[in-house]
Design an enzyme around this catalytic site. Structure first.
Site, mmCIF file in Angstrom:
data_model
loop_
_atom_site.group_PDB
_atom_site.id
_atom_site.type_symbol
_atom_site.label_atom_id
_atom_site.label_comp_id
_atom_site.label_asym_id
_atom_site.label_seq_id
_atom_site.Cartn_x
_atom_site.Cartn_y
_atom_site.Cartn_z
ATOM 1 N N HIS A 1 1.384 -8.973 -3.541
ATOM 2 C CA HIS A 1 0.367 -7.937 -3.298
ATOM 3 C C HIS A 1 1.123 -6.617 -3.132
ATOM 4 O O HIS A 1 1.517 -6.230 -2.031
ATOM 5 C CB HIS A 1 -0.435 -8.265 -2.038
ATOM 6 C CG HIS A 1 -1.543 -7.273 -1.759
ATOM 7 N ND1 HIS A 1 -2.790 -7.380 -2.310
ATOM 8 C CD2 HIS A 1 -1.571 -6.152 -1.002
ATOM 9 C CE1 HIS A 1 -3.555 -6.386 -1.897
ATOM 10 N NE2 HIS A 1 -2.829 -5.615 -1.099
ATOM 11 N N ASP B 1 1.196 -17.468 -4.325
ATOM 12 C CA ASP B 1 1.833 -16.410 -5.120
ATOM 13 C C ASP B 1 0.767 -15.764 -6.001
ATOM 14 O O ASP B 1 0.724 -15.968 -7.212
ATOM 15 C CB ASP B 1 2.970 -16.987 -5.972
ATOM 16 C CG ASP B 1 3.640 -15.897 -6.802
ATOM 17 O OD1 ASP B 1 3.497 -14.701 -6.456
ATOM 18 O OD2 ASP B 1 4.298 -16.239 -7.805
ATOM 19 N N GLU C 1 2.199 -10.202 0.553
ATOM 20 C CA GLU C 1 2.485 -8.771 0.426
ATOM 21 C C GLU C 1 3.992 -8.591 0.664
ATOM 22 O O GLU C 1 4.711 -9.564 0.964
ATOM 23 C CB GLU C 1 1.658 -7.956 1.433
ATOM 24 C CG GLU C 1 1.735 -6.450 1.177
ATOM 25 C CD GLU C 1 0.664 -5.627 1.914
ATOM 26 O OE1 GLU C 1 -0.288 -6.201 2.477
ATOM 27 O OE2 GLU C 1 0.800 -4.387 1.902
ATOM 28 N N ASP D 1 0.849 -1.204 0.000
ATOM 29 C CA ASP D 1 0.000 0.000 0.000
ATOM 30 C C ASP D 1 0.883 1.252 0.000
ATOM 31 O O ASP D 1 2.097 1.170 0.128
ATOM 32 C CB ASP D 1 -0.958 -0.008 1.197
ATOM 33 C CG ASP D 1 -0.224 0.036 2.530
ATOM 34 O OD1 ASP D 1 0.839 -0.591 2.655
ATOM 35 O OD2 ASP D 1 -0.711 0.729 3.452
HETATM 36 O O1 9MR Z 1 -3.818 -3.510 0.149
HETATM 37 C C1 9MR Z 1 -4.022 -3.603 1.556
HETATM 38 C C2 9MR Z 1 -2.789 -4.164 2.213
HETATM 39 O O2 9MR Z 1 -1.704 -3.294 2.041
HETATM 40 C C3 9MR Z 1 -3.039 -4.454 3.686
HETATM 41 O O3 9MR Z 1 -1.971 -5.166 4.254
HETATM 42 C C4 9MR Z 1 -4.319 -5.245 3.861
HETATM 43 C C5 9MR Z 1 -4.665 -5.464 5.315
HETATM 44 O O4 9MR Z 1 -4.862 -4.279 5.959
HETATM 45 O O5 9MR Z 1 -5.404 -4.634 3.214
HETATM 46 C C6 9MR Z 1 -5.218 -4.461 1.827
HETATM 47 O O6 9MR Z 1 -6.313 -3.796 1.316
HETATM 48 C C7 9MR Z 1 -7.465 -4.567 1.114
HETATM 49 C C8 9MR Z 1 -8.511 -4.218 2.162
HETATM 50 O O7 9MR Z 1 -8.070 -4.523 3.458
HETATM 51 C C9 9MR Z 1 -9.819 -4.899 1.867
HETATM 52 N N1 9MR Z 1 -10.251 -4.610 0.519
HETATM 53 C C10 9MR Z 1 -9.290 -4.975 -0.511
HETATM 54 C C11 9MR Z 1 -7.998 -4.245 -0.289
HETATM 55 C C12 9MR Z 1 -7.005 -4.534 -1.386
HETATM 56 O O8 9MR Z 1 -6.845 -5.900 -1.614
HETATM 57 O O1 9MR Z 2 2.552 -6.723 9.354
HETATM 58 C C1 9MR Z 2 1.270 -6.453 9.875
HETATM 59 C C2 9MR Z 2 0.736 -7.688 10.559
HETATM 60 O O2 9MR Z 2 1.526 -8.000 11.681
HETATM 61 C C3 9MR Z 2 -0.705 -7.483 10.952
HETATM 62 O O3 9MR Z 2 -1.208 -8.700 11.451
HETATM 63 C C4 9MR Z 2 -1.517 -7.013 9.756
HETATM 64 C C5 9MR Z 2 -2.970 -6.755 10.077
HETATM 65 O O4 9MR Z 2 -3.112 -5.690 10.924
HETATM 66 O O5 9MR Z 2 -0.955 -5.827 9.241
HETATM 67 C C6 9MR Z 2 0.344 -5.988 8.764
HETATM 68 O O6 9MR Z 2 0.820 -4.775 8.290
HETATM 69 C C7 9MR Z 2 0.249 -4.254 7.102
HETATM 70 C C8 9MR Z 2 -0.202 -2.862 7.428
HETATM 71 O O7 9MR Z 2 -1.278 -2.908 8.331
HETATM 72 C C9 9MR Z 2 -0.590 -2.072 6.196
HETATM 73 N N1 9MR Z 2 0.469 -2.103 5.206
HETATM 74 C C10 9MR Z 2 0.814 -3.453 4.837
HETATM 75 C C11 9MR Z 2 1.322 -4.218 6.034
HETATM 76 C C12 9MR Z 2 1.814 -5.595 5.636
HETATM 77 O O8 9MR Z 2 0.777 -6.456 5.279
#
Ligand code: 9MR
Ligand code: 9MR
Length: 564
Positions: A491, A534, A543, A177
């Site tokens: 991701h 993947d 991600e 993100d």
């Molecule tokens: O793209 C988002 C990712 O960076 C985060 O780790 C993740 C969890 O917070 O959320 C992803 O965003 C998703 C969102 O939570 C739910 N709708 C779809 C989004 C993109 O796949």
């Molecule tokens: O790395 C984070 C993981 O420990 C948490 O369980 C998760 C859900 O809160 O979020 C991860 O961090 C994400 C962050 O919230 C948004 N940017 C992407 C991070 C990696 O997925």
């Protein structure tokens, strides 16, 4: 003549059956004098053969050891140990009718991966265009100038009421993100600056081919400075408190950075963000001081101001859901919420103590009994404090035995795991971002190696590097751009949107996570060490994130430096 003919014929049979489905091996490379292991999944007793390319000579054979079993996987394994082979070259390993991908034994086998994993940070830069000279085919336009960032109502203060515009440009995107989070920048920067402090001579020589490569500063510190300057803008100059994050209200679509133009906010100041900021800026004050006195002084001042804010606000937790009940717009991006501040206090105190020598910080450094030491993660930074103290020779009598005990605990039983790695002794290692668990275990082992110089710790750290480079239950090399079985669809918004074949290189995939919170339908296994897909839908297993890359960079650079 005859043996050669026979081995060639044999290899034709192997090559014919080459599917590399059952043999897991570090696909990036081995050190001539280092440990060398491959794992046969669902194997059976028998022999293994090491075949040298390009002539397909069988140069070594041995008996498979095993079976190895663990509690959480139905797949038993066998071990092929070819550590005795130290002749440089390219090889395949064959066993139980399968043949592995090609791999090499050579000097500096991880050099390219080490450089790429750090260059990955340049490719995550916000607010500037990435030119072809540095980014190659991943060149892209600037995204998120972040020079028009709004104070979210949760962050309003007398001098900065809600809606005030501030500038907070630069820094690295957190992950797949485009938001920028102080807590996660904290451990990331702490890890990279510690790499510099542990291996300055090696780091000073590295050229990353970034725009700043020709200046006086080592490139590692140049890249970190890009994020440090952003972090400094996240401190409210009026009171020293630090905003938790700079973010959109909700996640962007899968678009390129310059196409993501939603309003940006800084949200609520918090204790965790402020203490992590204090730790990073205190450490930066010492690391940058020989190169840039003025910068070092600003960092030191910023660190002390942040510490003082946190003293006055010891328990301002970031609770996103509660915040959203009170303020508009609701913010639903990554929370990085943490309810326990002890470790952040300890880390900030340790960095300030070492940098300033001021005894006022000493009482805030608590030494936990070794059995309670927790592995570092974004929400748990206690050991970063201990590593710094040990490195700087402070409280050494207390801290060094703890580090060794912690490393010994990691070692215990690692020779009977299915992949012969420290990673994976328990299912609990496979959390969201499990790759960083492996890498952080590696750092802990290297800290014990720094103190004792016992090869067993270095070899164990390499076992986890082997894990990340392919010796794991998925068979994937988790670093984008590397390995024969490589991650192609992380991701990661840029990689999804850029229309370029192949993801942005040098980024570490999160790795197996049976939590599967993304609910993607393409997972093929729920077994903890295999729960990976993947697929770009999989933010829970595939991600990338700056706090995962950092311990990998540490591990790669350290192991390369130590081999020299
Ligand atoms: O793209 C988002 C990712 O960076 C985060 O780790 C993740 C969890 O917070 O959320 C992803 O965003 C998703 C969102 O939570 C739910 N709708 C779809 C989004 C993109 O796949
Ligand atoms: O790395 C984070 C993981 O420990 C948490 O369980 C998760 C859900 O809160 O979020 C991860 O961090 C994400 C962050 O919230 C948004 N940017 C992407 C991070 C990696 O997925």
């Amino acid at each position: 003549m005859l043996p050669k003919l026979i081995t060639t014929l044999l290899f034709c049979v192997y090559a014919h059956t080459l599917s590399a489905q059952t043999i897991a091996v570090n696909q990036v490379g081995f050190y001539p004098s280092g440990p060398k292991k491959a794992i046969i999944k669902d194997g059976k007793p028998g022999n293994f053969y090491l075949i040298r390319l390009p002539h397909n000579d069988t140069v070594f054979s041995g008996k498979l050891q095993g079976p190895f079993v663990n509690k959480y996987s139905p797949h038993a394994t066998y071990l092929a140990d070819f550590s005795r082979v130290n002749t440089k070259g390219t090889y395949r390993l064959s066993a139980n009718g399968d043949t592995s991908y090609a791999f090499s034994i050579r000097s500096s086998p991880h050099n390219a991966a080490a450089m790429a994993a750090m260059k990955g940070y340049y490719l995550q830069r916000a607010s500037m265009p990435l030119g072809p000279t540095y980014a190659g085919k991943w060149q892209r336009k600037a995204g998120h100038p972040d020079n028009h960032v709004l104070i979210h109502p949760s962050a309003a203060s007398p001098s900065r009421p809600a809606g005030t515009v501030i500038s907070s440009t630069g820094g690295w995107y957190d992950a797949g993100d485009y938001n920028k989070y102080i807590v996660n920048s904290g451990i990331t920067m702490g890890t990279l600056l510690s790499l510099y402090e542990d291996f300055p001579a090696y780091c000073n020589k590295i050229n990353l081919n970034i725009p700043e490569s020709r200046n006086q500063l080592p490139d590692l510190l140049d890249e970190c400075l890009y994020n440090l300057r952003w972090m400094l803008t996240m401190q409210d100059p009026a009171d020293g408190g630090v905003y938790h994050k700079l973010t959109n209200a909700s996640f962007d679509g899968m678009v390129m950075p310059h196409e993501a133009t939603k309003p940006r906010y800084v949200v609520q100041k918090g204790t965790a963000a402020t203490l992590d900021f204090a730790a990073v800026t205190a450490q930066a004050a010492r690391v940058y001081s020989p190169f840039n006195k003025k910068l070092a002084d600003s960092c030191r001042t910023a660190a002390i101001k942040a510490w003082e804010w946190a003293q006055q606000h010891p328990n301002v937790l970031y609770k996103q859901d509660d915040m959203n009940k009170q303020y508009q717009p609701p913010v639903v991006t990554g929370a990085y919420g943490d309810n326990m501040m002890n470790d952040e206090v300890g880390w900030a105190a340790a960095e300030l103590y070492v940098t300033t020598g001021d005894e006022q910080y000493r009482p805030f450094i608590k030494l936990l009994p070794a059995q309670y030491w927790p592995l570092p993660s974004w929400s748990q930074v206690q050991l970063l404090a201990y590593y710094t103290l040990s490195r700087k020779g402070k409280l050494k009598q207390e801290v060094n035995p703890g580090i060794i005990a912690f490393a010994d605990k990691l070692l215990a039983g690692s020779d009977s795991t299915t992949y012969q790695t420290v990673m994976g002794k328990q299912a609990g290692d496979y959390v969201w971002g499990s790759s960083a668990v492996a890498a952080n275990q590696g750092i802990a082992l290297l800290q014990a190696y720094r103190i004792t110089r016992k090869p067993i710790y270095l070899d164990a750290a390499i076992s986890n590097l082997d894990y990340l480079m392919g010796r794991n239950a998925t068979g994937y090399c988790f670093l984008t751009g590397f390995g024969a079985k490589r991650v192609m669809h992380p991701h990661h918004r840029v990689s999804v949107a850029d229309k370029i074949t192949g993801p942005v290189p040098g980024l570490l995939s999160g790795g197996p996570n049976p939590g599967m919170q993304d609910k993607c339908t393409t997972y093929t296994s729920k077994v903890p060490d295999e729960a990976f897909t993947d697929d770009d839908c999989s933010y829970a297993s595939n991600e990338i994130a700056i706090n995962w890359n950092a311990p990998l960079v540490y591990l790669l650079w350290a192991v390369e430096a130590l081999a020299k």
